[in-house]
Design a protein around this motif. Sequence first.
Motif, PDB file in Angstrom:
ATOM      1  N   THR A 198      -1.216   1.191   4.625  1.00 25.13           N
ATOM      2  CA  THR A 198       0.215   0.920   4.757  1.00 25.13           C
ATOM      3  C   THR A 198       0.468  -0.538   4.386  1.00 25.13           C
ATOM      4  O   THR A 198      -0.417  -1.209   3.875  1.00 25.13           O
ATOM      5  CB  THR A 198       0.722   1.256   6.170  1.00 25.13           C
ATOM      6  OG1 THR A 198       2.143   1.237   6.197  1.00 25.13           O
ATOM      7  CG2 THR A 198       0.171   0.297   7.205  1.00 25.13           C
ATOM      8  N   GLY A 199       1.692  -1.016   4.621  1.00 28.43           N
ATOM      9  CA  GLY A 199       2.038  -2.393   4.263  1.00 28.43           C
ATOM     10  C   GLY A 199       2.576  -3.166   5.449  1.00 28.43           C
ATOM     11  O   GLY A 199       2.552  -2.690   6.590  1.00 28.43           O
ATOM     12  N   THR A 200       3.103  -4.361   5.176  1.00 24.51           N
ATOM     13  CA  THR A 200       3.648  -5.197   6.250  1.00 24.51           C
ATOM     14  C   THR A 200       5.011  -5.780   5.915  1.00 24.51           C
ATOM     15  O   THR A 200       5.562  -6.543   6.696  1.00 24.51           O
ATOM     16  CB  THR A 200       2.706  -6.386   6.541  1.00 24.51           C
ATOM     17  OG1 THR A 200       2.630  -7.221   5.377  1.00 24.51           O
ATOM     18  CG2 THR A 200       1.321  -5.919   6.926  1.00 24.51           C
ATOM     19  N   GLN A 201       5.569  -5.443   4.758  1.00 25.48           N
ATOM     20  CA  GLN A 201       6.794  -6.100   4.315  1.00 25.48           C
ATOM     21  C   GLN A 201       7.991  -5.156   4.189  1.00 25.48           C
ATOM     22  O   GLN A 201       8.996  -5.506   3.581  1.00 25.48           O
ATOM     23  CB  GLN A 201       6.546  -6.762   2.956  1.00 25.48           C
ATOM     24  CG  GLN A 201       5.419  -7.784   2.967  1.00 25.48           C
ATOM     25  CD  GLN A 201       5.683  -8.955   3.891  1.00 25.48           C
ATOM     26  OE1 GLN A 201       6.786  -9.490   3.904  1.00 25.48           O
ATOM     27  NE2 GLN A 201       4.690  -9.355   4.652  1.00 25.48           N
ATOM     28  N   PHE A 202       7.915  -3.982   4.753  1.00 23.81           N
ATOM     29  CA  PHE A 202       9.010  -3.017   4.684  1.00 23.81           C
ATOM     30  C   PHE A 202       9.710  -3.019   6.042  1.00 23.81           C
ATOM     31  O   PHE A 202       9.238  -2.384   6.985  1.00 23.81           O
ATOM     32  CB  PHE A 202       8.453  -1.636   4.372  1.00 23.81           C
ATOM     33  CG  PHE A 202       9.469  -0.649   3.856  1.00 23.81           C
ATOM     34  CD1 PHE A 202      10.825  -0.827   4.041  1.00 23.81           C
ATOM     35  CD2 PHE A 202       9.055   0.486   3.167  1.00 23.81           C
ATOM     36  CE1 PHE A 202      11.753   0.081   3.573  1.00 23.81           C
ATOM     37  CE2 PHE A 202       9.972   1.404   2.686  1.00 23.81           C
ATOM     38  CZ  PHE A 202      11.320   1.210   2.897  1.00 23.81           C
TER      39      PHE A 202
ATOM     40  N   VAL B  18       9.989  -0.118   8.815  1.00 27.18           N
ATOM     41  CA  VAL B  18       9.133   0.988   8.373  1.00 27.18           C
ATOM     42  C   VAL B  18       7.662   0.653   8.570  1.00 27.18           C
ATOM     43  O   VAL B  18       6.916   1.411   9.184  1.00 27.18           O
ATOM     44  CB  VAL B  18       9.412   1.340   6.898  1.00 27.18           C
ATOM     45  CG1 VAL B  18       8.354   2.317   6.364  1.00 27.18           C
ATOM     46  CG2 VAL B  18      10.796   1.969   6.761  1.00 27.18           C
ATOM     47  N   ALA B  19       7.240  -0.485   8.021  1.00 27.03           N
ATOM     48  CA  ALA B  19       5.862  -0.951   8.169  1.00 27.03           C
ATOM     49  C   ALA B  19       5.919  -2.472   8.057  1.00 27.03           C
ATOM     50  O   ALA B  19       6.024  -2.997   6.949  1.00 27.03           O
ATOM     51  CB  ALA B  19       4.956  -0.354   7.109  1.00 27.03           C
TER      52      ALA B  19
ATOM     53  N   VAL C  87       4.471   3.498  10.827  1.00 28.37           N
ATOM     54  CA  VAL C  87       3.327   3.104  11.652  1.00 28.37           C
ATOM     55  C   VAL C  87       3.311   3.879  12.967  1.00 28.37           C
ATOM     56  O   VAL C  87       2.284   4.445  13.369  1.00 28.37           O
ATOM     57  CB  VAL C  87       3.356   1.589  11.921  1.00 28.37           C
ATOM     58  CG1 VAL C  87       2.278   1.194  12.936  1.00 28.37           C
ATOM     59  CG2 VAL C  87       3.163   0.812  10.618  1.00 28.37           C
ATOM     60  N   GLU C  88       4.458   3.918  13.639  1.00 30.25           N
ATOM     61  CA  GLU C  88       4.518   4.609  14.921  1.00 30.25           C
ATOM     62  C   GLU C  88       4.366   6.117  14.749  1.00 30.25           C
ATOM     63  O   GLU C  88       3.813   6.799  15.624  1.00 30.25           O
ATOM     64  CB  GLU C  88       5.822   4.272  15.647  1.00 30.25           C
ATOM     65  CG  GLU C  88       5.991   2.782  15.959  1.00 30.25           C
ATOM     66  CD  GLU C  88       4.818   2.199  16.721  1.00 30.25           C
ATOM     67  OE1 GLU C  88       4.271   2.903  17.615  1.00 30.25           O
ATOM     68  OE2 GLU C  88       4.431   1.044  16.440  1.00 30.25           O
TER      69      GLU C  88
ATOM     70  N   PHE D  82      -5.546   8.052   3.259  1.00 28.01           N
ATOM     71  CA  PHE D  82      -4.206   8.479   2.869  1.00 28.01           C
ATOM     72  C   PHE D  82      -3.246   7.308   3.001  1.00 28.01           C
ATOM     73  O   PHE D  82      -3.556   6.304   3.641  1.00 28.01           O
ATOM     74  CB  PHE D  82      -3.725   9.726   3.630  1.00 28.01           C
ATOM     75  CG  PHE D  82      -3.329   9.556   5.070  1.00 28.01           C
ATOM     76  CD1 PHE D  82      -2.012   9.291   5.426  1.00 28.01           C
ATOM     77  CD2 PHE D  82      -4.264   9.724   6.083  1.00 28.01           C
ATOM     78  CE1 PHE D  82      -1.632   9.183   6.756  1.00 28.01           C
ATOM     79  CE2 PHE D  82      -3.903   9.617   7.425  1.00 28.01           C
ATOM     80  CZ  PHE D  82      -2.585   9.339   7.760  1.00 28.01           C
ATOM     81  N   VAL D  83      -2.086   7.448   2.352  1.00 32.21           N
ATOM     82  CA  VAL D  83      -1.077   6.385   2.314  1.00 32.21           C
ATOM     83  C   VAL D  83       0.099   6.774   3.194  1.00 32.21           C
ATOM     84  O   VAL D  83       0.645   7.879   3.076  1.00 32.21           O
ATOM     85  CB  VAL D  83      -0.584   6.137   0.876  1.00 32.21           C
ATOM     86  CG1 VAL D  83       0.525   5.080   0.866  1.00 32.21           C
ATOM     87  CG2 VAL D  83      -1.734   5.710  -0.029  1.00 32.21           C
ATOM     88  N   ALA D  84       0.521   5.850   4.050  1.00 32.93           N
ATOM     89  CA  ALA D  84       1.701   6.041   4.895  1.00 32.93           C
ATOM     90  C   ALA D  84       2.657   4.887   4.629  1.00 32.93           C
ATOM     91  O   ALA D  84       2.537   3.814   5.209  1.00 32.93           O
ATOM     92  CB  ALA D  84       1.298   6.075   6.372  1.00 32.93           C
ATOM     93  N   HIS D  85       3.602   5.100   3.717  1.00 29.26           N
ATOM     94  CA  HIS D  85       4.519   4.014   3.357  1.00 29.26           C
ATOM     95  C   HIS D  85       5.779   4.572   2.704  1.00 29.26           C
ATOM     96  O   HIS D  85       6.171   4.150   1.619  1.00 29.26           O
ATOM     97  CB  HIS D  85       3.819   3.028   2.419  1.00 29.26           C
ATOM     98  CG  HIS D  85       4.482   1.676   2.357  1.00 29.26           C
ATOM     99  ND1 HIS D  85       5.620   1.442   1.633  1.00 29.26           N
ATOM    100  CD2 HIS D  85       4.176   0.508   2.952  1.00 29.26           C
ATOM    101  CE1 HIS D  85       5.981   0.174   1.764  1.00 29.26           C
ATOM    102  NE2 HIS D  85       5.129  -0.407   2.567  1.00 29.26           N
ATOM    103  N   GLU D  86       6.405   5.552   3.348  1.00 30.91           N
ATOM    104  CA  GLU D  86       7.637   6.138   2.813  1.00 30.91           C
ATOM    105  C   GLU D  86       7.484   6.511   1.346  1.00 30.91           C
ATOM    106  O   GLU D  86       8.322   6.168   0.510  1.00 30.91           O
ATOM    107  CB  GLU D  86       8.803   5.164   3.001  1.00 30.91           C
ATOM    108  CG  GLU D  86       9.245   4.990   4.428  1.00 30.91           C
ATOM    109  CD  GLU D  86       9.927   6.214   5.007  1.00 30.91           C
ATOM    110  OE1 GLU D  86      10.916   6.700   4.430  1.00 30.91           O
ATOM    111  OE2 GLU D  86       9.458   6.686   6.065  1.00 30.91           O
TER     112      GLU D  86
END
Length: 304
Positions: A74-78, A81-82, A95-96, A131-135
């Motif tokens: 995932t990321g940290t700048q959304f 969302v993340a 994330v949640e 896997f990717v979790a980032h909308e």
Amino acid sequence: MRNRLWTGAASLVLTATVAVTAGCGNKNDNGAAAATNGAAATAKATASASAPASGSSSASTAPDGKVKKIVVGTGTQFPKVAFLDDKGKLTGFDVELVKKIDERLPGYEFDLQTMDFSNLLLSLETKKIDFVAHEMEKNPEREAKYLFNKEAYAHWRNKIIVAKDNDSIKSLDDLVGKKVLTGATSAEAQILENYNKDHDKKINIVYQSGAANDTVSQVATGRVDAIIGADFTLSLIDPESKLKTVGDDLSEADILFVFRKDDPESQQLADDIDTAIKELKADGTLGSLSKEWLGQDFTANISK
């Protein structure tokens, strides 16, 4: 009770609007356009999750019967969302949600790893993450290369976003010759690139490349003419309402997790996650998470 450590390397300087470009798939932590590109420096963000609830879904375990560790990218700048909160904790809707899914699948232990949005799919291909979790929205270009789970957890509508006082742009045709900011590898970028492939007169695509936390400012001041983003992202990145959406929906798509294609273990993981998402929908948890983090229930219009 089983305790989990959620870890990740995070860039703290990435633009919040890349979030607008996630395309969630995309946007840089765009990705809506979820936002999207990356910075070189990284830092760790940690958070703990509670043990799985009793009566939770069963899930596949490793051949030796042990819990299977799954690395989630995932990321940290959304925003919302993340992202990293003011205490440096990794949190947000995606994330949640991943944590809630983990609670329902005792056969797995999820480990959240953060990185620049533009590196997520490459990390999936090279097996650095599972896997990717980032909308991430499902589109034909991505579907050709990656596996998506079947049970969507949100629904996006991408639109053109311009300055509040801009009344000249209503459609993609109005963007010909104009500068449109987007994140590389985002679903929003794909919309612009597809337009340019089909037209002699081109949109000037400006790829966001990192350390500028000023996307809203770039549009509001006219340094670029527009961005493209998912309907829910504007209020997240533009609390002062300097921008507005215009025109018809450019695309809409269900939001899903992304896995490696033609990989039996990835398929099993995706199937197990679908089971957990169905439970979270049925008991209202998914809708509540969306309202809490995104301001309204963006899971209610998921296509059937």
